[in-house]
Design an enzyme around this catalytic site. Structure first.
Site, PDB file in Angstrom:
ATOM      1  N   ASN A   1       0.849  -1.182   0.000  1.00 23.33           N
ATOM      2  CA  ASN A   1       0.000   0.000   0.000  1.00 23.33           C
ATOM      3  C   ASN A   1       0.892   1.243   0.000  1.00 23.33           C
ATOM      4  OD1 ASN A   1       0.744  -0.708   2.673  1.00 23.33           O
ATOM      5  ND2 ASN A   1      -0.985   0.395   3.551  1.00 23.33           N
TER       6      ASN A   1
ATOM      7  N   GLU B   1      -2.639  -4.798  -3.201  1.00 26.82           N
ATOM      8  CA  GLU B   1      -3.063  -5.751  -4.230  1.00 26.82           C
ATOM      9  C   GLU B   1      -3.011  -5.104  -5.604  1.00 26.82           C
ATOM     10  OE1 GLU B   1      -4.564  -4.873  -1.425  1.00 26.82           O
ATOM     11  OE2 GLU B   1      -5.802  -6.472  -0.593  1.00 26.82           O
TER      12      GLU B   1
ATOM     13  N   GLU C   1       0.296   5.097   0.664  1.00 27.57           N
ATOM     14  CA  GLU C   1      -0.646   6.133   1.095  1.00 27.57           C
ATOM     15  C   GLU C   1      -0.206   7.509   0.608  1.00 27.57           C
ATOM     16  OE1 GLU C   1      -1.030   5.619   5.347  1.00 27.57           O
ATOM     17  OE2 GLU C   1      -2.386   3.923   5.060  1.00 27.57           O
TER      18      GLU C   1
ATOM     19  N   CYS D   1     -10.235  -3.848  -4.700  1.00 23.85           N
ATOM     20  CA  CYS D   1      -9.191  -4.823  -5.045  1.00 23.85           C
ATOM     21  C   CYS D   1      -9.783  -6.171  -5.431  1.00 23.85           C
ATOM     22  CB  CYS D   1      -8.198  -4.970  -3.897  1.00 23.85           C
ATOM     23  SG  CYS D   1      -7.125  -3.537  -3.756  1.00 23.85           S
TER      24      CYS D   1
ATOM     25  N   CYS E   1      -3.866   0.490  -2.857  1.00 24.07           N
ATOM     26  CA  CYS E   1      -3.718  -0.704  -2.032  1.00 24.07           C
ATOM     27  C   CYS E   1      -2.584  -1.589  -2.561  1.00 24.07           C
ATOM     28  CB  CYS E   1      -4.994  -1.521  -2.049  1.00 24.07           C
ATOM     29  SG  CYS E   1      -6.462  -0.687  -1.447  1.00 24.07           S
TER      30      CYS E   1
ATOM     31  N   CYS F   1      -9.993  -5.203  -0.005  1.00 26.75           N
ATOM     32  CA  CYS F   1     -11.156  -4.311  -0.065  1.00 26.75           C
ATOM     33  C   CYS F   1     -11.959  -4.601  -1.338  1.00 26.75           C
ATOM     34  CB  CYS F   1     -10.708  -2.851  -0.014  1.00 26.75           C
ATOM     35  SG  CYS F   1     -10.047  -2.218  -1.576  1.00 26.75           S
TER      36      CYS F   1
HETATM   37 ZN    ZN Z   1      -7.805  -2.561  -1.812  1.00 26.59          ZN
END
Ligand code: ZN
Length: 125
Positions: free
Chosen positions: A42, A55, A44, A89, A53, A86
Site C-alpha cells: 500500500n 493488491e 498512502e 481490489c 492498495c 477491499c
Molecule cells: Zn484494496
C-alpha cells in the site's frame, strides 16, 4: 513455489509499505502462471483518495511488465487479525480471472480462497 512460500514473501515485503497515516502496512505478492512474482505494497498519500492498495500495486506492476495471467495472490499486513482485500481490489483481481487463488494469513497459518468466493457475482463485461 508453495502458497506458504508466497505468503512468506508477502510478509517479508511488508517493510516496503508506505503507510505514514494509517500505520497499517499491507503487502501483496502476486504469482503469475509463468512462476514470476510481483510484490506490491500500500502506498498512502496525504490526499487520502490518492492512496493505492497493495493488491492493485502488485497487479499494476505485473501488467506493466507484460504479465496478465495470474495463479495466486498472497496478502498480509501488520494487523493481528487477518486482512482481506477491499472491494475495489476484489474487483481488480477478478478482472484477471475468476479462479485466482487469494491467500490470506500470517506467519502461523494461511487460508486460500478463490477470488470469485470473495466477490460473488462480480462485475465482468
Ligand atoms: Zn484494496
Amino acid at each position: 513455489m508453495t502458497y506458504r512460500e508466497l505468503l512468506d514473501i508477502s510478509l517479508e515485503n511488508r517493510k516496503n509499505s508506505y503507510a505514514p497515516y494509517s500505520k497499517v502496512h499491507v503487502s501483496a505478492s502476486l504469482l503469475t502462471e509463468d512462476g514470476e512474482i510481483f510484490n506490491g505494497v500500500n502506498v498512502e498519500n496525504s490526499s487520502y483518495g490518492a492512496t493505492i492498495c497493495a493488491e492493485r500495486s502488485a497487479i499494476v506492476s505485473a501488467v506493466s511488465q507484460g504479465y496478465t495471467k495470474f495463479k495466486a495472490i498472497a496478502i498480509s499486513s501488520n494487523l493481528e487479525e487477518t486482512i482481506s482485500p477491499c472491494g475495489i481490489c476484489r474487483q481488480f483481481i477478478l478482472e484477471f480471472g475468476s479462479d485466482i487463488d487469494v491467500i490470506l494469513g500470517d506467519e502461523n497459518e494461511e487460508k486460500v480462497y478463490k477470488i470469485n468466493e470473495l466477490i460473488p457475482n462480480g462485475f465482468l463485461l
